[in-house]
Design a protein around this motif. Structure first.
Motif, PDB file in Angstrom:
ATOM      1  N   GLY A 129       0.655  -1.165   0.081  1.00 51.08           N
ATOM      2  CA  GLY A 129      -0.085  -0.298   0.126  1.00 51.08           C
ATOM      3  C   GLY A 129       0.838   1.314  -0.181  1.00 51.08           C
ATOM      4  N   PRO A 130       0.415   2.279   0.404  1.00 47.75           N
ATOM      5  CA  PRO A 130       1.222   3.969   0.040  1.00 47.75           C
ATOM      6  C   PRO A 130       2.000   3.508   1.451  1.00 47.75           C
ATOM      7  CG  PRO A 130      -0.979   4.166   1.307  1.00 47.75           C
ATOM      8  CD  PRO A 130      -0.817   2.466   1.178  1.00 47.75           C
ATOM      9  N   PRO A 131       3.335   4.293   0.950  1.00 50.38           N
ATOM     10  CA  PRO A 131       4.356   3.849   1.570  1.00 50.38           C
ATOM     11  C   PRO A 131       4.860   3.776   3.143  1.00 50.38           C
ATOM     12  CG  PRO A 131       5.052   6.270   0.272  1.00 50.38           C
ATOM     13  CD  PRO A 131       2.717   5.476   0.632  1.00 50.38           C
ATOM     14  N   GLY A 132       5.082   3.007   3.989  1.00 49.12           N
ATOM     15  CA  GLY A 132       5.421   2.414   5.493  1.00 49.12           C
ATOM     16  C   GLY A 132       3.400   2.259   5.058  1.00 49.12           C
ATOM     17  N   GLY A 133       3.406   0.845   4.365  1.00 51.39           N
ATOM     18  CA  GLY A 133       2.265   0.473   4.830  1.00 51.39           C
ATOM     19  C   GLY A 133       2.665  -0.719   5.606  1.00 51.39           C
ATOM     20  N   GLU A 134       1.203  -1.960   6.355  1.00 49.85           N
ATOM     21  CA  GLU A 134       1.322  -2.001   7.434  1.00 49.85           C
ATOM     22  C   GLU A 134       3.126  -3.869   7.892  1.00 49.85           C
ATOM     23  OE1 GLU A 134      -0.219  -2.347  10.334  1.00 49.85           O
ATOM     24  OE2 GLU A 134      -2.227  -0.780   9.549  1.00 49.85           O
ATOM     25  N   GLY A 135       3.041  -4.382   6.650  1.00 47.92           N
ATOM     26  CA  GLY A 135       3.947  -5.188   6.652  1.00 47.92           C
ATOM     27  C   GLY A 135       3.064  -6.457   7.882  1.00 47.92           C
ATOM     28  N   LEU A 136       2.386  -6.703   7.294  1.00 45.87           N
ATOM     29  CA  LEU A 136       1.760  -7.901   8.642  1.00 45.87           C
ATOM     30  C   LEU A 136       2.077  -9.140   8.458  1.00 45.87           C
ATOM     31  CD1 LEU A 136      -1.631  -5.971   9.742  1.00 45.87           C
ATOM     32  CD2 LEU A 136       0.829  -6.059  10.777  1.00 45.87           C
ATOM     33  N   GLY A 137       1.249 -10.124   7.283  1.00 47.08           N
ATOM     34  CA  GLY A 137       1.329 -11.397   6.959  1.00 47.08           C
ATOM     35  C   GLY A 137       0.651 -12.301   8.178  1.00 47.08           C
ATOM     36  N   ALA A 138       0.823 -13.667   8.153  1.00 48.53           N
ATOM     37  CA  ALA A 138       0.700 -15.006   8.947  1.00 48.53           C
ATOM     38  C   ALA A 138       1.294 -14.591  10.086  1.00 48.53           C
ATOM     39  CB  ALA A 138       0.005 -16.226   7.966  1.00 48.53           C
ATOM     40  N   GLY A 139       2.562 -14.118   9.887  1.00 48.73           N
ATOM     41  CA  GLY A 139       2.932 -13.312  11.538  1.00 48.73           C
ATOM     42  C   GLY A 139       2.682 -12.656  12.131  1.00 48.73           C
ATOM     43  N   TRP A 140       2.366 -11.902  12.076  1.00 42.95           N
ATOM     44  CA  TRP A 140       1.266 -11.052  12.825  1.00 42.95           C
ATOM     45  C   TRP A 140       0.646 -11.559  13.985  1.00 42.95           C
ATOM     46  CZ3 TRP A 140      -3.555  -7.649  11.997  1.00 42.95           C
ATOM     47  CH2 TRP A 140      -3.632  -6.963  12.653  1.00 42.95           C
ATOM     48  N   GLY A 141       0.233 -12.615  13.647  1.00 43.70           N
ATOM     49  CA  GLY A 141      -0.366 -13.805  14.859  1.00 43.70           C
ATOM     50  C   GLY A 141      -2.164 -12.845  15.245  1.00 43.70           C
ATOM     51  N   TYR A 142      -2.195 -14.137  15.650  1.00 46.76           N
ATOM     52  CA  TYR A 142      -3.328 -14.256  16.918  1.00 46.76           C
ATOM     53  C   TYR A 142      -3.978 -13.227  18.141  1.00 46.76           C
ATOM     54  CZ  TYR A 142      -7.758 -15.819  19.197  1.00 46.76           C
ATOM     55  OH  TYR A 142      -8.553 -15.353  19.841  1.00 46.76           O
ATOM     56  N   GLU A 143      -2.749 -13.156  19.202  1.00 45.67           N
ATOM     57  CA  GLU A 143      -2.910 -12.701  19.768  1.00 45.67           C
ATOM     58  C   GLU A 143      -2.596 -10.692  19.688  1.00 45.67           C
ATOM     59  OE1 GLU A 143      -0.539 -16.854  20.826  1.00 45.67           O
ATOM     60  OE2 GLU A 143      -0.380 -15.059  19.123  1.00 45.67           O
ATOM     61  N   ARG A 144      -1.890 -10.728  18.305  1.00 43.07           N
ATOM     62  CA  ARG A 144      -1.569  -9.521  18.342  1.00 43.07           C
ATOM     63  C   ARG A 144      -2.922  -8.590  17.718  1.00 43.07           C
ATOM     64  NH1 ARG A 144       4.429 -10.246  17.549  1.00 43.07           N
ATOM     65  NH2 ARG A 144       4.905  -9.995  19.318  1.00 43.07           N
ATOM     66  N   ARG A 145      -3.493  -9.718  16.969  1.00 46.58           N
ATOM     67  CA  ARG A 145      -4.925  -9.306  15.773  1.00 46.58           C
ATOM     68  C   ARG A 145      -5.559  -9.493  16.713  1.00 46.58           C
ATOM     69  NH1 ARG A 145      -4.266 -12.836  12.113  1.00 46.58           N
ATOM     70  NH2 ARG A 145      -4.877 -14.577  13.034  1.00 46.58           N
ATOM     71  N   LYS A 146      -6.008  -9.944  17.806  1.00 43.58           N
ATOM     72  CA  LYS A 146      -6.707  -9.496  18.981  1.00 43.58           C
ATOM     73  C   LYS A 146      -6.685  -8.122  19.392  1.00 43.58           C
ATOM     74  CE  LYS A 146      -8.287 -11.924  23.208  1.00 43.58           C
ATOM     75  NZ  LYS A 146      -8.000 -11.035  23.958  1.00 43.58           N
ATOM     76  N   GLU A 147      -5.490  -8.225  20.199  1.00 46.50           N
ATOM     77  CA  GLU A 147      -5.135  -6.686  20.902  1.00 46.50           C
ATOM     78  C   GLU A 147      -5.450  -5.399  19.636  1.00 46.50           C
ATOM     79  OE1 GLU A 147      -1.204  -5.138  21.698  1.00 46.50           O
ATOM     80  OE2 GLU A 147      -1.181  -6.656  22.492  1.00 46.50           O
ATOM     81  N   LYS A 148      -5.190  -5.538  18.532  1.00 42.62           N
ATOM     82  CA  LYS A 148      -5.753  -4.691  17.667  1.00 42.62           C
ATOM     83  C   LYS A 148      -7.508  -4.551  17.343  1.00 42.62           C
ATOM     84  CE  LYS A 148      -3.604  -2.527  14.804  1.00 42.62           C
ATOM     85  NZ  LYS A 148      -2.809  -1.084  14.571  1.00 42.62           N
ATOM     86  N   ILE A 149      -8.287  -5.147  17.696  1.00 40.95           N
ATOM     87  CA  ILE A 149      -9.862  -5.332  17.793  1.00 40.95           C
ATOM     88  C   ILE A 149      -9.913  -4.763  18.706  1.00 40.95           C
ATOM     89  CG2 ILE A 149     -11.713  -6.973  17.825  1.00 40.95           C
ATOM     90  CD1 ILE A 149     -10.143  -8.887  15.494  1.00 40.95           C
ATOM     91  N   GLU A 150      -9.257  -5.078  19.178  1.00 37.40           N
ATOM     92  CA  GLU A 150      -9.672  -5.157  20.969  1.00 37.40           C
ATOM     93  C   GLU A 150      -9.582  -2.940  21.608  1.00 37.40           C
ATOM     94  OE1 GLU A 150      -9.697  -8.653  24.353  1.00 37.40           O
ATOM     95  OE2 GLU A 150      -7.834  -7.501  23.473  1.00 37.40           O
ATOM     96  N   LYS A 151      -8.631  -3.123  20.792  1.00 38.41           N
ATOM     97  CA  LYS A 151      -7.942  -1.138  20.825  1.00 38.41           C
ATOM     98  C   LYS A 151      -8.592   0.146  20.371  1.00 38.41           C
ATOM     99  CE  LYS A 151      -3.394  -1.572  21.481  1.00 38.41           C
ATOM    100  NZ  LYS A 151      -1.443  -1.298  20.845  1.00 38.41           N
ATOM    101  N   HIS A 152     -10.072  -0.594  18.785  1.00 40.62           N
ATOM    102  CA  HIS A 152     -10.676  -0.291  18.407  1.00 40.62           C
ATOM    103  C   HIS A 152     -11.716  -0.005  19.043  1.00 40.62           C
ATOM    104  CE1 HIS A 152      -9.164   1.555  14.001  1.00 40.62           C
ATOM    105  NE2 HIS A 152      -7.930   0.493  14.691  1.00 40.62           N
ATOM    106  N   GLY A 153     -11.869  -0.168  19.774  1.00 46.34           N
ATOM    107  CA  GLY A 153     -13.272  -0.612  21.218  1.00 46.34           C
ATOM    108  C   GLY A 153     -14.646  -1.635  21.440  1.00 46.34           C
ATOM    109  N   PHE A 154     -13.897  -3.135  20.611  1.00 42.94           N
ATOM    110  CA  PHE A 154     -14.664  -4.058  20.229  1.00 42.94           C
ATOM    111  C   PHE A 154     -14.551  -5.115  21.314  1.00 42.94           C
ATOM    112  CE2 PHE A 154     -14.378  -2.896  15.863  1.00 42.94           C
ATOM    113  CZ  PHE A 154     -15.751  -2.762  15.081  1.00 42.94           C
ATOM    114  N   GLN A 155     -15.490  -5.359  21.622  1.00 40.41           N
ATOM    115  CA  GLN A 155     -15.217  -6.336  22.524  1.00 40.41           C
ATOM    116  C   GLN A 155     -15.436  -7.973  21.925  1.00 40.41           C
ATOM    117  OE1 GLN A 155     -18.754  -7.426  24.941  1.00 40.41           O
ATOM    118  NE2 GLN A 155     -18.535  -9.140  26.341  1.00 40.41           N
ATOM    119  N   VAL A 156     -14.606  -8.572  22.302  1.00 41.66           N
ATOM    120  CA  VAL A 156     -14.008 -10.449  21.594  1.00 41.66           C
ATOM    121  C   VAL A 156     -15.381 -11.284  22.285  1.00 41.66           C
ATOM    122  CG1 VAL A 156     -12.570 -11.590  20.961  1.00 41.66           C
ATOM    123  CG2 VAL A 156     -11.790  -9.548  20.740  1.00 41.66           C
ATOM    124  N   ILE A 157     -15.659 -11.966  21.800  1.00 38.93           N
ATOM    125  CA  ILE A 157     -16.986 -12.917  21.829  1.00 38.93           C
ATOM    126  C   ILE A 157     -16.433 -14.539  22.217  1.00 38.93           C
ATOM    127  CG2 ILE A 157     -19.152 -11.618  22.662  1.00 38.93           C
ATOM    128  CD1 ILE A 157     -19.689 -13.112  20.276  1.00 38.93           C
TER     129      ILE A 157
END
Length: 339
Positions: free
Chosen positions: A294-322
């Protein structure tokens, strides 16, 4: 120190997989499936239409790998079900596709600031074939339908954000004829193919559009009961924008679900993990470069970003994981969330 035999076996297995993929590609495996009973080299040659000397050499490779069997009459068999042979033959065929990306990946890796690259169309076509109607239906029933059951009624509105060729939502549309589904993807070719396939059906409750998941229409505020993202977040270069827009278009009592490879965020948890062993190569050649494209400075995530950090990112946006499938602290395919 690790045994050198481990490294040698990994390379031997890789060579055997390549030979197996070739057999799938040229029809040797199909010939085995059609013949059913143990057969001779000549019978395989006649059925496949391929040279018997080459067939014999291919069989030698597969005998050494322990996949093909030979009996006392010197007849050969491939003792696996048709479904297994078709599925794993096709999976193995991704190796030559990834090999075509060696130069592009090496070039991007050599840059101080990698720019990634977008999805490789031969890989997308491979992926579409991999997602057979039976596999899609099973996947939906195991992972998506339990999410849809969180709300009563079957006349829901659903957004498939990053729908690809649209197979998953066509299956859902068939199961829920009273629902209304929107499938969006930023890849023009994917939406083109999705609409071609949709035209072959009688479905009236599905619509596909080319659209950036990080910039959804303002008139979609509070529109959807469900927002589904399948293999989207770990590939994305605008995760924050996607989650912000997801929150905008969900109804107050709506649910989001993000499905990504069930891989841990922590390297120590990847050791000898067969799930990670399967998914991480896909990420190296496709997911990570896409996330960097994407634009310069793209996320660079991939599968190695992993479940735990993905869950943390979703929660930071104010969502409740159920909890829907497993305890939310266990690595798994899906993260289901609500406002």
């Amino acid at each position: 120190m690790a045994s050198h035999k481990d490294l040698m076996q990994m390379v031997r297995d890789g060579l055997g997989t390549l030979v197996f993929a070739f057999g799938h590609k040229v029809g040797i495996i199909d010939a085995f499936i059609e013949l059913k009973d143990p057969c001779t080299v000549e019978e395989l040659s006649q059925k496949s239409g391929l040279n018997s000397r080459y067939i014999q050499e291919w069989l030698g490779c597969m005998l050494a790998a322990g996949v093909v069997r030979i009996n006392k009459e010197k007849k050969y068999s491939l003792p696996y079900s048709k479904d297994l042979l078709k599925r794993w033959g096709h999976i193995a065929s991704v190796i030559p596709i990834f090999s075509e990306l060696f130069g592009k990946l090496a070039e991007d890796m050599s840059k101080e600031k990698p720019e990634g690259y977008t999805y490789y169309q031969p890989f997308l076509k491979w992926l579409d074939i991999f997602q057979t109607p039976e596999a899609v239906h099973s996947w939906n029933n195991n992972l998506v339908i339990p999410v849809l059951n969180l709300k009563s009624g079957k006349d829901f509105t659903l957004l498939d954000l990053g729908c690809g060729y649209g197979r998953h939502v066509r299956d859902i549309a068939e199961q829920y004829p009273d629902c209304h589904i929107f499938g969006i993807d930023s890849d023009e070719e994917s939406i083109k193919q999705a609409n071609i396939e949709l035209a072959k059906t009688t479905l009236q409750n599905v619509k596909y559009e080319i659209m950036d998941g990080g910039k959804l229409p303002d008139d979609w505020v509070g529109k959807f009961d469900f927002v589904i993202m399948n293999d989207v977040l770990h590939d994305a270069y605008e995760v924050d924008s996607i989650l912000k827009e997801t929150k905008k278009v969900l109804k107050d009592d709506g649910y989001g679900a993000a499905f990504d490879p069930p891989v841990s965020s922590y390297p120590e948890n990847l050791v000898n993990d067969k799930t990670a062993q399967f998914y991480m190569p896909f990420s190296l050649f496709s997911c990570l470069p896409e996330s960097l494209s994407g634009p310069p400075g793209g996320e660079g995530l991939g599968a190695g970003w992993g479940y735990e950090r993905r869950k943390e990112k979703i929660e930071k946006h104010g969502f409740q994981v159920i909890k829907v499938h497993k305890d939310v602290d266990k690595v798994q395919d899906g993260i289901v969330f609500k406002k």
